[in-house]
Design a protein around this motif. Sequence first.
Motif, short mmCIF file in Angstrom:
data_model
loop_
_atom_site.label_atom_id
_atom_site.label_comp_id
_atom_site.label_asym_id
_atom_site.label_seq_id
_atom_site.Cartn_x
_atom_site.Cartn_y
_atom_site.Cartn_z
N SER A 287 -1.44 8.64 3.09
CA SER A 287 -0.38 8.33 2.13
C SER A 287 0.98 8.56 2.77
O SER A 287 1.11 9.31 3.74
CB SER A 287 -0.51 9.20 0.87
OG SER A 287 -0.22 10.56 1.16
N LYS A 330 -1.29 10.78 -6.25
CA LYS A 330 -2.62 10.20 -6.44
C LYS A 330 -3.29 9.84 -5.12
O LYS A 330 -4.44 10.22 -4.87
CB LYS A 330 -2.51 8.96 -7.33
CG LYS A 330 -3.84 8.28 -7.61
CD LYS A 330 -3.65 7.07 -8.51
CE LYS A 330 -4.98 6.37 -8.77
NZ LYS A 330 -4.81 5.16 -9.64
N GLU A 331 -2.59 9.11 -4.24
CA GLU A 331 -3.19 8.68 -2.98
C GLU A 331 -3.53 9.86 -2.09
O GLU A 331 -4.54 9.84 -1.37
CB GLU A 331 -2.24 7.72 -2.24
CG GLU A 331 -1.99 6.40 -2.93
CD GLU A 331 -0.95 6.50 -4.05
OE1 GLU A 331 -0.75 5.50 -4.75
OE2 GLU A 331 -0.35 7.58 -4.21
N THR A 332 -2.71 10.88 -2.14
CA THR A 332 -2.96 12.09 -1.36
C THR A 332 -4.22 12.79 -1.87
O THR A 332 -5.10 13.17 -1.09
CB THR A 332 -1.76 13.05 -1.44
OG1 THR A 332 -0.62 12.42 -0.83
CG2 THR A 332 -2.05 14.36 -0.72
N ALA A 333 -4.32 12.95 -3.17
CA ALA A 333 -5.48 13.64 -3.76
C ALA A 333 -6.77 12.87 -3.48
O ALA A 333 -7.82 13.48 -3.21
CB ALA A 333 -5.27 13.81 -5.25
N GLN A 334 -6.70 11.56 -3.52
CA GLN A 334 -7.89 10.75 -3.28
C GLN A 334 -8.43 10.91 -1.86
O GLN A 334 -9.61 10.72 -1.61
CB GLN A 334 -7.58 9.27 -3.56
CG GLN A 334 -7.42 8.96 -5.05
CD GLN A 334 -7.00 7.53 -5.30
OE1 GLN A 334 -6.47 6.84 -4.42
NE2 GLN A 334 -7.23 7.06 -6.52
N SER A 335 -7.55 11.28 -0.93
CA SER A 335 -7.97 11.47 0.46
C SER A 335 -8.72 12.79 0.66
O SER A 335 -9.35 13.00 1.70
CB SER A 335 -6.76 11.44 1.39
OG SER A 335 -6.02 12.66 1.31
N LYS A 338 -5.42 18.64 -0.50
CA LYS A 338 -5.03 19.38 -1.70
C LYS A 338 -3.73 20.15 -1.42
O LYS A 338 -3.75 21.23 -0.83
CB LYS A 338 -6.14 20.32 -2.13
CG LYS A 338 -7.45 19.61 -2.51
CD LYS A 338 -8.49 20.61 -2.98
CE LYS A 338 -9.81 19.92 -3.31
NZ LYS A 338 -9.67 19.01 -4.45
#
Length: 503
Positions: A287, A330-335, A338
């Motif tokens: 992201s 969102k994109e960070t969490a999906q990767s 945390k």
Amino acid sequence: MKKNILLALSLALALSVTAQKKPNVIVVLADDIGTGDLSYYRKLHSDKIVLETPALDQLAREGMIFTDAHAPAALCAPSRYAIMTGNNCYRSYAPWGVWGSYQESAVKPDQLTLGKLMKNAGYSTAFFGKWGFGSDFYEKDNPNKIYQGSRQKIEMDVDIRQIAGNGPKQNGFDYSLMFPSGIQNVPYAVYENEKWMPLESNSKIGFISQENMTKIGVTLDKEEGLGDTAWDPHNMGPLLVNKAVNFIEKTDKKSPFFMYYCSLAVHLPHSPSKELNGKKIAGTTPSAHMDMIKELDVQIEMLIAALKKKGEYENTIFIFTSDNGGLQIKETAQSGHKSSDIYRGGKNQPYEGGHRVPFIVSWPGQIKAKSISETPIVGLDILGTLAAVTNQKIPEGQAVDSANLLPILLRKSKSPVHPYIISQSGTSKEAIITQDGWKLIIAFDKKDKSDQIRKPFALYNLNDNLEEKEIENLINNPKYQSEVEALFEAYNQIRTTEKATKI
């Protein structure tokens, strides 16, 4: 008796430090970085590392990390006031922030600041980056009158060619490269020694619109408004760090320097540079947010390299922390990355993820490598610690909430430095008070400008509920009403006492 012993110990430590060559000091205040954004911290709780931060990890390995460090607030502006002055957020005229660049500064002319403290100790002082708590500009058509903004409209009646007052110079910094609101708000311009520094040879003062920013792939985080017509946030991080590196290269080795480096990363708009220090940045992580974390780490790498090239790394105290907890993208969490690590929530929230931050101190030869402290501390303790390092007594009534961490850093003490940890959320107006793992969140009435209407909102026992699971919110459990009442009474006493006392 205990207080006298600690005072004598601090004095002895300070004298031992000043007997040597004064150390340089670099304080890095990152923007919106959570504990989980640093791989060194993340590895304390997980083997799944999506993004490595090698430069920051190096600082952590070579020094001491604090695992129970807190920002003064879960939002940037109040935290920046508190860290700059050593005072809790509620001691300013607007306890909850956020100040626009055209609004009255939270720091008063008679207040001690990090810059003034280090200048008093004979340091060459420099400020780099995001200011963030208000300053003075003249009215566009009246050079004798300070403009006062409301942040309720697009403001065009401001002369943004110079800082008129309450900027870095007035707060003890000999040199400054200053972004009044970082990259997220007006004015979209850079100031070197309080004068507008044109970004290009053809730069003019103009209107920065979303329409023009869209052409370069940028979504403004805040208002449209005045700025440099060459404004492009993709270029601001490299500009900032290269100016800081240049400052280090030109320092006189015969005298110490103090640098307060307030990074623009990783606040919105996420606009990573294509390349920095020979490393590709944009598009190299899952992201744009994580690209900015990588860019920040490369900036730290560049500062360390400049110190080593100058031969000053071994004689430099390097402090790294953040103005509030991490972002929830969102994109960070999906990767799988945390930003808040194991903690609940993030920036602007009263939960641990909103105000628990990384805090690293490196000082080769003085701080033992790979040290870990579990002592609860707050970001505003930087001022009290640097006062001890430079053998200065803080005047009465100044920096009243800032503790001295030097005995902990030098492994001379493990004693608590605060009876309570005080912090606050952001726009939702909640206060936090923690003691011995018991954390009380207090909700303020948003309509009450006096901040007198308060009510306990949540109680967590962090000793066995560090994640602040809501099912274990003990606020309505009769068994724990004594904890609620004691912490609530303590907070009310702290807030209503007329005499400034250390917290």
